[in-house]
Design a protein around this motif. Structure first.
Motif, PDB file in Angstrom:
ATOM      1  N   HIS A  88      33.933  18.078  38.586  1.00  0.00           N
ATOM      2  CA  HIS A  88      33.718  18.030  40.259  1.00  0.00           C
ATOM      3  C   HIS A  88      32.510  19.053  40.339  1.00  0.00           C
ATOM      4  N   THR A  89      32.473  20.119  39.564  1.00  0.00           N
ATOM      5  CA  THR A  89      31.585  21.332  40.073  1.00  0.00           C
ATOM      6  C   THR A  89      30.416  21.414  39.142  1.00  0.00           C
ATOM      7  N   ILE A  90      30.224  20.398  38.160  1.00  0.00           N
ATOM      8  CA  ILE A  90      29.143  20.615  37.160  1.00  0.00           C
ATOM      9  C   ILE A  90      27.960  20.410  37.679  1.00  0.00           C
ATOM     10  N   ALA A  91      27.678  19.920  38.926  1.00  0.00           N
ATOM     11  CA  ALA A  91      26.221  19.747  39.530  1.00  0.00           C
ATOM     12  C   ALA A  91      25.754  21.130  39.954  1.00  0.00           C
ATOM     13  N   GLN A  92      26.724  22.134  40.205  1.00  0.00           N
ATOM     14  CA  GLN A  92      26.158  23.310  40.554  1.00  0.00           C
ATOM     15  C   GLN A  92      26.179  24.414  39.412  1.00  0.00           C
ATOM     16  N   THR A  93      26.808  23.935  38.195  1.00  0.00           N
ATOM     17  CA  THR A  93      26.941  24.847  36.962  1.00  0.00           C
ATOM     18  C   THR A  93      25.581  24.988  36.760  1.00  0.00           C
ATOM     19  N   GLY A  94      25.225  26.385  36.205  1.00  0.00           N
ATOM     20  CA  GLY A  94      23.790  26.674  35.788  1.00  0.00           C
ATOM     21  C   GLY A  94      24.116  27.097  34.192  1.00  0.00           C
ATOM     22  N   THR A  95      23.116  27.853  33.774  1.00  0.00           N
ATOM     23  CA  THR A  95      23.020  28.032  32.337  1.00  0.00           C
ATOM     24  C   THR A  95      23.138  29.721  32.157  1.00  0.00           C
ATOM     25  N   THR A  96      23.643  30.341  33.286  1.00  0.00           N
ATOM     26  CA  THR A  96      23.852  31.848  33.002  1.00  0.00           C
ATOM     27  C   THR A  96      24.976  31.837  32.628  1.00  0.00           C
ATOM     28  N   PRO A  97      25.309  32.574  31.518  1.00  0.00           N
ATOM     29  CA  PRO A  97      26.653  32.784  30.895  1.00  0.00           C
ATOM     30  C   PRO A  97      27.553  33.837  31.956  1.00  0.00           C
ATOM     31  N   ASP A  98      28.728  33.563  32.109  1.00  0.00           N
ATOM     32  CA  ASP A  98      29.694  34.383  32.749  1.00  0.00           C
ATOM     33  C   ASP A  98      29.498  34.156  34.620  1.00  0.00           C
ATOM     34  N   GLU A  99      28.642  33.427  34.939  1.00  0.00           N
ATOM     35  CA  GLU A  99      28.336  33.248  36.352  1.00  0.00           C
ATOM     36  C   GLU A  99      29.587  32.939  37.346  1.00  0.00           C
ATOM     37  N   ASN A 100      30.538  32.411  36.440  1.00  0.00           N
ATOM     38  CA  ASN A 100      31.800  32.006  37.383  1.00  0.00           C
ATOM     39  C   ASN A 100      32.895  32.868  36.936  1.00  0.00           C
ATOM     40  N   LYS A 101      32.674  33.985  36.110  1.00  0.00           N
ATOM     41  CA  LYS A 101      33.831  34.896  35.717  1.00  0.00           C
ATOM     42  C   LYS A 101      34.742  35.524  36.960  1.00  0.00           C
ATOM     43  N   ALA A 102      33.835  35.999  37.604  1.00  0.00           N
ATOM     44  CA  ALA A 102      34.329  36.924  38.698  1.00  0.00           C
ATOM     45  C   ALA A 102      35.390  35.953  39.586  1.00  0.00           C
ATOM     46  N   HIS A 103      34.933  34.984  39.776  1.00  0.00           N
ATOM     47  CA  HIS A 103      35.543  33.803  40.616  1.00  0.00           C
ATOM     48  C   HIS A 103      36.975  33.287  39.946  1.00  0.00           C
ATOM     49  N   ALA A 104      36.628  32.909  38.647  1.00  0.00           N
ATOM     50  CA  ALA A 104      37.873  32.507  37.865  1.00  0.00           C
ATOM     51  C   ALA A 104      38.917  33.436  37.751  1.00  0.00           C
ATOM     52  N   ASP A 105      38.574  34.819  37.590  1.00  0.00           N
ATOM     53  CA  ASP A 105      39.339  35.897  37.267  1.00  0.00           C
ATOM     54  C   ASP A 105      40.198  36.269  38.526  1.00  0.00           C
ATOM     55  N   ALA A 106      39.581  36.052  39.757  1.00  0.00           N
ATOM     56  CA  ALA A 106      40.120  36.463  41.027  1.00  0.00           C
ATOM     57  C   ALA A 106      41.292  35.076  41.219  1.00  0.00           C
ATOM     58  N   VAL A 107      41.197  33.856  40.922  1.00  0.00           N
ATOM     59  CA  VAL A 107      41.964  32.946  41.240  1.00  0.00           C
ATOM     60  C   VAL A 107      43.159  33.180  40.239  1.00  0.00           C
ATOM     61  N   ILE A 108      42.938  33.639  38.776  1.00  0.00           N
ATOM     62  CA  ILE A 108      44.092  33.929  37.868  1.00  0.00           C
ATOM     63  C   ILE A 108      45.031  34.922  38.553  1.00  0.00           C
ATOM     64  N   GLU A 109      44.291  36.006  38.850  1.00  0.00           N
ATOM     65  CA  GLU A 109      45.039  37.121  39.442  1.00  0.00           C
ATOM     66  C   GLU A 109      45.726  36.888  40.528  1.00  0.00           C
ATOM     67  N   ALA A 110      45.251  36.165  41.562  1.00  0.00           N
ATOM     68  CA  ALA A 110      45.843  35.563  42.787  1.00  0.00           C
ATOM     69  C   ALA A 110      47.114  34.738  42.334  1.00  0.00           C
ATOM     70  N   PHE A 111      47.009  33.803  41.570  1.00  0.00           N
ATOM     71  CA  PHE A 111      48.092  32.873  41.090  1.00  0.00           C
ATOM     72  C   PHE A 111      49.068  33.815  40.537  1.00  0.00           C
ATOM     73  N   LYS A 112      48.964  34.625  39.630  1.00  0.00           N
ATOM     74  CA  LYS A 112      49.886  35.476  38.964  1.00  0.00           C
ATOM     75  C   LYS A 112      50.771  36.315  39.994  1.00  0.00           C
ATOM     76  N   THR A 113      49.884  36.929  40.841  1.00  0.00           N
ATOM     77  CA  THR A 113      50.666  37.794  41.942  1.00  0.00           C
ATOM     78  C   THR A 113      51.633  36.862  42.664  1.00  0.00           C
ATOM     79  N   GLN A 114      51.068  35.789  43.074  1.00  0.00           N
ATOM     80  CA  GLN A 114      51.830  34.656  43.905  1.00  0.00           C
ATOM     81  C   GLN A 114      53.086  34.328  43.152  1.00  0.00           C
ATOM     82  N   LYS A 115      52.955  34.167  41.834  1.00  0.00           N
ATOM     83  CA  LYS A 115      53.997  33.812  41.006  1.00  0.00           C
ATOM     84  C   LYS A 115      55.192  34.628  40.969  1.00  0.00           C
ATOM     85  N   LYS A 116      54.988  36.311  40.813  1.00  0.00           N
ATOM     86  CA  LYS A 116      55.549  37.263  40.568  1.00  0.00           C
ATOM     87  C   LYS A 116      56.337  37.395  41.932  1.00  0.00           C
ATOM     88  N   GLY A 117      55.604  37.247  43.200  1.00  0.00           N
ATOM     89  CA  GLY A 117      56.176  37.595  44.406  1.00  0.00           C
ATOM     90  C   GLY A 117      57.234  36.161  44.797  1.00  0.00           C
TER      91      GLY A 117
END
Lengths: 118, 202
Positions: free
Chosen positions: B173-202
């Motif tokens: 559902h997000t492909i329309a905004q996907t560009g060709t710049t490598p790692d353009e969504n890395k920081a966003h994905a890593d932040a979501v993963i981190e928040a998920f892990k923190t929430q799971k621990k808590g």
């Protein structure tokens, strides 16, 4: 270490295989969707899975859920274009250990694989 | 689509395609020669009872052709990579020869080695950039998804015709905004993963 790569794009599988070989992982098996991924996994020896999400027949999310029923411990990395927060959370809840959004750099793939292997 | 088909389209489609110009330069004898490309399958030009089916079939053809051609580019890059590795191996062998110990020769050898490494890095980078093919394919899949929705809506509206039933890959559902710049969504994905892990621990 044998790594299973599941992606319906043959170009993407080649890119991942190429990146893996550059960081020292050359033992690779391939599946073109979740269904063939499960078949390859059933043949044994796979120690890590890299899977896409959007695939025909059986998508990556269903594949991960099925794998987790049989194998709760195997590291799974999802590599997909799905970048929405709810998608990432859904994948993590399904049992994915880490997540990479395409397009990615080889350094990112390396970093994620190394973090999964501890 | 080859150059003659493009020329035919540009000239209105009715005229004969222009003859391809002869190549300006003949390839060097040692150059890597690409295998001849097989003819590109062209989507059925006949009118289709279901217009959306015809468009979908054309989009599927575009997808399969670009995937096949991308793999040919990957084959060529693999070949260049192998040749560069071989070149590096030969240079290493030359370096151990007695005649290659002169400072001027050593300097030249190191420069060749450095250029060779740069070629190898660029080849790897080009391979990684081929991810655009998969992203383009998924963008087309999203278009197919919308076309099928419109088709099914019209079938419902008219109360006649067959609904889409062929299974397709799920869509991003997000492909329309996907560009060709490598790692353009890395920081966003890593932040979501981190928040998920923190929430799971808590």
């Amino acid at each position: 270490m044998k790594i299973l790569i599941v992606d319906d794009s043959s170009t993407m599988r080649r890119i991942i295989i190429n990146t893996l070989s550059r960081i020292g992982y050359t033992d690779v098996v391939e599946g073109e969707n979740g269904k063939s991924g499960l078949e390859k996994l059933g043949q044994g020896g796979v120690e890590m899975i890299i899977t896409d999400w959007n695939m025909p027949e059986m998508d990556g999310l269903e594949f991960v859920k099925t794998v987790r029923v049989q194998n709760p411990a195997i590291p799974i990395l999802m590599v997909t274009t799905n970048a929405a927060k709810e998608d990432i959370v859904e994948a993590l809840q399904a049992g994915v250990n880490n997540y990479v959004v395409k397009p990615f750099t080889p350094d990112t793939l390396k970093e994620k694989i190394e973090s999964l292997l501890g | 689509m080859d150059q003659s088909e493009i020329d035919a389209l540009l000239t209105g489609g009715g005229k004969s395609p222009k003859k391809a110009k002869p190549a300006a330069k003949a390839p060097a004898p040692e150059a890597v020669s690409a295998p001849p490309s097989p003819p590109v399958p062209v989507a059925q030009a006949e009118p289709h009872q279901d217009g959306s089916g015809h468009v979908i079939s054309e989009l599927d053809t575009v997808t399969s052709v670009t995937e096949r051609e991308s793999n040919k580019v990957m084959d060529q890059l693999d070949q260049i990579s192998r040749l560069v590795s071989r070149q590096q191996q030969l240079i290493t062998e030359i370096m151990s020869h007695e005649g290659a110990q002169a400072p001027g020769v050593q300097k030249a050898i190191h420069e060749v080695m450095s250029a060779s490494k740069e070629i190898q890095d660029n080849v790897f980078e080009a391979m990684d950039l081929m991810q655009f093919q998969d992203i383009t394919r998924q963008k087309l899949e999203r278009i197919v998804h919308h076309l099928r929705q419109i088709h099914d809506y019209i079938v419902d509206l008219l109360g006649t015709g067959l609904k889409s039933d062929t299974e397709r890959p799920s869509i991003s559902h997000t492909i329309a905004q996907t560009g060709t710049t490598p790692d353009e969504n890395k920081a966003h994905a890593d932040a979501v993963i981190e928040a998920f892990k923190t929430q799971k621990k808590g």
